[in-house]
Design a protein around this motif. Structure first.
Motif, PDB file in Angstrom:
ATOM      1  N   SER A 267      -1.937  45.194  19.252  1.00 19.53           N
ATOM      2  CA  SER A 267      -2.396  46.182  18.262  1.00 19.53           C
ATOM      3  C   SER A 267      -1.984  47.577  18.687  1.00 19.53           C
ATOM      4  N   ARG A 268      -2.124  48.500  17.723  1.00 16.44           N
ATOM      5  CA  ARG A 268      -1.841  49.906  17.981  1.00 16.44           C
ATOM      6  C   ARG A 268      -2.673  50.734  17.027  1.00 16.44           C
ATOM      7  N   ASN A 269      -3.432  51.684  17.590  1.00 13.48           N
ATOM      8  CA  ASN A 269      -4.351  52.498  16.780  1.00 13.48           C
ATOM      9  C   ASN A 269      -5.330  51.618  16.012  1.00 13.48           C
ATOM     10  N   ASN A 270      -5.792  50.567  16.669  1.00 16.76           N
ATOM     11  CA  ASN A 270      -6.743  49.609  16.076  1.00 16.76           C
ATOM     12  C   ASN A 270      -6.164  48.867  14.879  1.00 16.76           C
ATOM     13  N   LYS A 271      -4.850  48.813  14.766  1.00 16.97           N
ATOM     14  CA  LYS A 271      -4.197  48.089  13.675  1.00 16.97           C
ATOM     15  C   LYS A 271      -3.282  47.022  14.262  1.00 16.97           C
ATOM     16  N   THR A 272      -3.209  45.895  13.575  1.00 14.72           N
ATOM     17  CA  THR A 272      -2.357  44.790  14.022  1.00 14.72           C
ATOM     18  C   THR A 272      -1.071  44.711  13.206  1.00 14.72           C
ATOM     19  N   CYS A 273      -0.810  45.733  12.385  1.00 22.24           N
ATOM     20  CA  CYS A 273       0.417  45.769  11.581  1.00 22.24           C
ATOM     21  C   CYS A 273       0.809  47.224  11.363  1.00 22.24           C
ATOM     22  N   GLY A 274       1.997  47.408  10.804  1.00 21.53           N
ATOM     23  CA  GLY A 274       2.456  48.759  10.504  1.00 21.53           C
ATOM     24  C   GLY A 274       3.272  49.381  11.617  1.00 21.53           C
TER      25      GLY A 274
END
Length: 241
Positions: A157-164
């Protein structure tokens, strides 16, 4: 009655003479045990060539070696690398059989190691065994911080996101099973992260804005502002005419 008093007085005089003789004998034997040679100090029997052969009751017999010569000494405490062994016959200084030991309690239990070595359960080590930590001020190995097994790697993840995003971070952790014996002993890390590639780059329902779209949007805003200012200029010009 007079005979009894005479007998009692005779017994007292004999006892006094006997005690005097015993005291003089003890003093003579004590002086003789030391002898004129300093090496004979504390000996019950001594030789000019071999030194002490027998020691006084509280002293330890130590056989010192100097090159090809060896001689006995009577000491209050044993030198470094030896321990005092008391026996009914004679107390002796016996050598420590533990490697890198400076002083020991018994043949197989070291109480102080040589410089640069850590003491652990009666033995001497260059470094402490697994699960134990070095206490530098005492040069001893004490129970350290015990941790469990690592968990599986978490979701990327990155910045609490698993996509983008194309790249992110994944983390794994472990628990402290046993706290260290001393507060000054630090525990090993219980969490670590590593770089990872996201399985889903684009989020459902939309895409992450790109730099190209940002430039087009800025250009469009500038065009709109320019057209608006141009219209205001034309309106002002007609009014002035």
């Amino acid at each position: 009655m007079q005979f009894r008093l005479f007998s009692f007085a005779l017994i007292i005089l004999n006892c006094m003479d006997y005690g005097h003789c015993q005291t003089g004998r003890w003093r003579r034997s004590k002086r003789a045990s030391y002898g004129p040679n300093p090496i004979c100090k504390g000996c019950l029997s001594c030789s000019k060539d071999n030194g002490c052969i027998r020691c006084q009751h509280k002293l330890f017999f130590f056989l010192r070696r100097e090159g090809m010569r060896q001689y006995g000494e009577c000491l209050h405490s044993c030198p470094s690398g030896y321990y005092g062994l008391r026996t009914p016959d004679m107390n002796r200084c016996s050598r420590c059989r533990i490697e890198n030991c400076d002083s020991c309690f018994s043949r197989d239990f070291c109480t102080k190691c040589k410089t640069g070595f850590y003491s652990h359960r009666g033995r001497c080590f260059r470094g402490c065994p697994p699960g134990f930590a070095a206490l530098e001020e005492l040069m001893e190995c004490v129970e350290g911080c015990e941790v469990g097994q690592w968990s599986e790697w978490g979701t990327c993840s990155r910045n609490n996101k698993t996509c983008g995003f194309k790249w992110g971070l994944e983390t794994r952790t472990r628990q402290i099973v046993k706290k260290p014996a001393k507060d000054t002993i630090l525990c090993p890390t219980i969490a670590e992260s590593r770089r990872c590639k996201m399985a889903v780059r684009h989020c459902p329902g939309g895409r992450r804005p790109t730099k190209t779209k940002d430039k087009k949007k800025k250009k469009k805003n500038l065009m709109e502002r320019a057209q608006k200012q141009h219209s205001i200029f034309l309106a002002t010009d007609k009014t002035s005419q």
